[in-house]
Write a protein that holds these residues in place. Structure first.
Motif, PDB file in Angstrom:
ATOM      1  N   GLN B  18       0.735  -0.913  -0.075  1.00 22.01           N
ATOM      2  CA  GLN B  18       0.269   0.294   0.021  1.00 22.01           C
ATOM      3  C   GLN B  18       1.108   1.533   0.477  1.00 22.01           C
ATOM      4  N   ARG B  21       2.342   1.134  -2.909  1.00 27.00           N
ATOM      5  CA  ARG B  21       1.764   1.662  -4.705  1.00 27.00           C
ATOM      6  C   ARG B  21       1.709   3.764  -3.915  1.00 27.00           C
ATOM      7  N   GLU B  22       0.749   4.088  -2.974  1.00 29.04           N
ATOM      8  CA  GLU B  22       0.270   5.375  -2.677  1.00 29.04           C
ATOM      9  C   GLU B  22       2.041   5.927  -3.548  1.00 29.04           C
ATOM     10  N   GLU B  25       2.486   6.179  -6.967  1.00 32.14           N
ATOM     11  CA  GLU B  25       1.171   7.014  -7.550  1.00 32.14           C
ATOM     12  C   GLU B  25       1.749   8.996  -6.969  1.00 32.14           C
ATOM     13  N   ARG B 116       5.802   6.646   5.929  1.00 33.90           N
ATOM     14  CA  ARG B 116       4.456   5.965   5.650  1.00 33.90           C
ATOM     15  C   ARG B 116       4.838   4.603   6.850  1.00 33.90           C
TER      16      ARG B 116
END
Lengths: 124, 168
Positions: B18, B21-22, B25, B116
Motif C-alpha cells: 500500500q 503504491r501510494e 502514485e 509511511r
C-alpha cells in the motif's frame, strides 16, 4: 527580488526546483546552485547577496542539517531564510530541521503551491 | 507477511504494498502530471532486468537494513527522465541526466516508504541513491515487484530486506 541558492546533490532536482519556482511565480532575481552542504557554504561565503536558501537534507559530504547548523553559527547569517526540501516526510526530521533553525519545510514530491506556501513571507 | 531469511520484516506485506503504491502514485501525479497504473507481479515470479535498463538503489537503515530498487527498462527510464525534466525529446537527454533523474525518483519512492511505514516504528536513515546502467547480459531477479507500464515500457519497484527480497 532576491538571489537564491539551491542546494541538492541531484542536478535533476535542482532543475525541477527552478522550474517550480518559475511556475509558482516566486520573485527571484538570480539562482545559484550547489551539490552538497559544503559547496553551499562556499557559495554563501563567496556571495553575500544570497538572500535565501533552499536545501535538500540527504546529501553526501555535508548533509542539509549540518549545513543548516553551520549557517546558523555564522553571525551574519542567523536570519538568512533557509527552507528544507526533502524526501524525509517524518515528524522527527521535520522537528530536527526546525530545531536547527529552518524557516520552512517542503516534502518531495512537491507542487508549485506547496513551494509557494513554504516561501510565503520569506521572499518579496 | 513479508519474507526474510533472517529477522522477520518489521511491517506487513499489505502495508508495504500500500505504501509503495501510494508513494509511486504520488510521485507520478505530482512530479510528472501523469496517472500511473500499477500492477503487482505474481508472488515469486522472476523479473528480468534487461541490458540497458537503469537500476537505482536507495538504502534504508534502522533496526534492520533494506534497499528500495527502481528498475526501469531503457524506454521507461528516458520517458521518466524526460517527464521529470520537462524535456521535449527523451532521446536528447544524455546518460548522466537519465541516471540522475531515475536516482531522484528512487529517492522519492524510498522517502515515501520511510515516511509511511518505517518512521512510526523508530529511527531510520535514508541513504543517497546509487544508480547504474545495466550493461551486461540480462539478469533475472527472483521475487515479486510492483510494476507499471510507462508509455509501453516497464518500470518496477522492489524491496530487499535483510538478506532476502521481500515478496510483494
Amino acid at each position: 527580488m532576491k538571489k537564491m541558492l539551491i542546494v541538492d546533490d541531484s542536478a535533476t532536482m535542482r532543475k525541477i526546483i527552478m522550474r517550480v519556482l518559475r511556475q509558482a511565480e516566486i520573485p527571484v532575481s538570480d539562482i545559484l546552485e550547489a551539490g552538497n552542504g559544503k559547496e553551499g557554504l562556499q557559495r554563501l561565503v563567496a556571495d553575500p547577496d544570497i538572500a535565501m536558501v533552499l536545501s535538500d537534507i540527504n546529501m553526501p559530504e555535508m548533509n542539509g542539517i549540518d549545513f543548516l547548523k553551520a549557517i546558523r553559527t555564522r553571525r551574519d547569517k542567523t536570519s538568512l531564510p533557509v527552507v528544507m526540501i526533502t524526501t524525509e516526510g517524518g515528524e522527527a526530521m521535520l522537528q530536527t530541521a526546525m530545531d536547527s533553525g529552518a524557516n520552512g519545510y517542503v516534502t518531495k514530491p512537491f507542487t508549485p503551491d506547496s513551494i509557494r506556501s513554504a516561501l510565503e513571507g520569506l521572499v518579496g | 507477511m513479508a519474507e526474510s531469511s533472517e529477522k522477520p520484516s518489521p511491517f506487513s506485506r499489505d502495508a508495504l504494498c500500500q505504501a509503495l503504491r501510494e508513494t509511486l502514485e504520488g510521485v507520478f501525479a505530482t512530479m510528472l502530471a501523469k496517472p500511473v497504473s500499477l500492477s503487482t507481479v505474481v508472488d515469486g515470479t522472476p523479473a528480468t532486468v534487461h541490458a540497458g535498463s537503469i537500476v537505482a538503489n536507495v538504502a534504508l537503515r534502522g533496526d534492520q537494513e533494506g534497499i528500495v530498487s527502481l528498475v526501469c527498462h531503457p524506454g521507461a527510464a528516458r520517458t521518466l527522465a524526460a517527464s521529470l525534466l520537462m524535456a521535449d525529446e527523451p532521446s536528447a537527454l544524455d546518460e548522466v541526466e537519465v541516471l540522475d533523474a531515475i536516482g531522484e525518483c528512487a529517492n522519492m519512492v524510498a522517502g515515501g516508504l520511510k515516511t509511511r511505514v518505517l518512521d512510526p516504528l523508530g529511527a531510520w536513515a535514508l541513504g543517497t541513491p546509487a544508480c547504474a546502467l545495466q550493461r551486461t547480459a540480462d539478469v533475472v531477479q527472483h521475487g515479486g515487484m510492483l510494476s507499471c507500464d510507462l508509455d509501453g515500457d516497464i518500470l518496477s519497484v522492489g524491496l530487499t530486506w535483510g538478506a532476502a527480497k521481500v515478496t510483494l
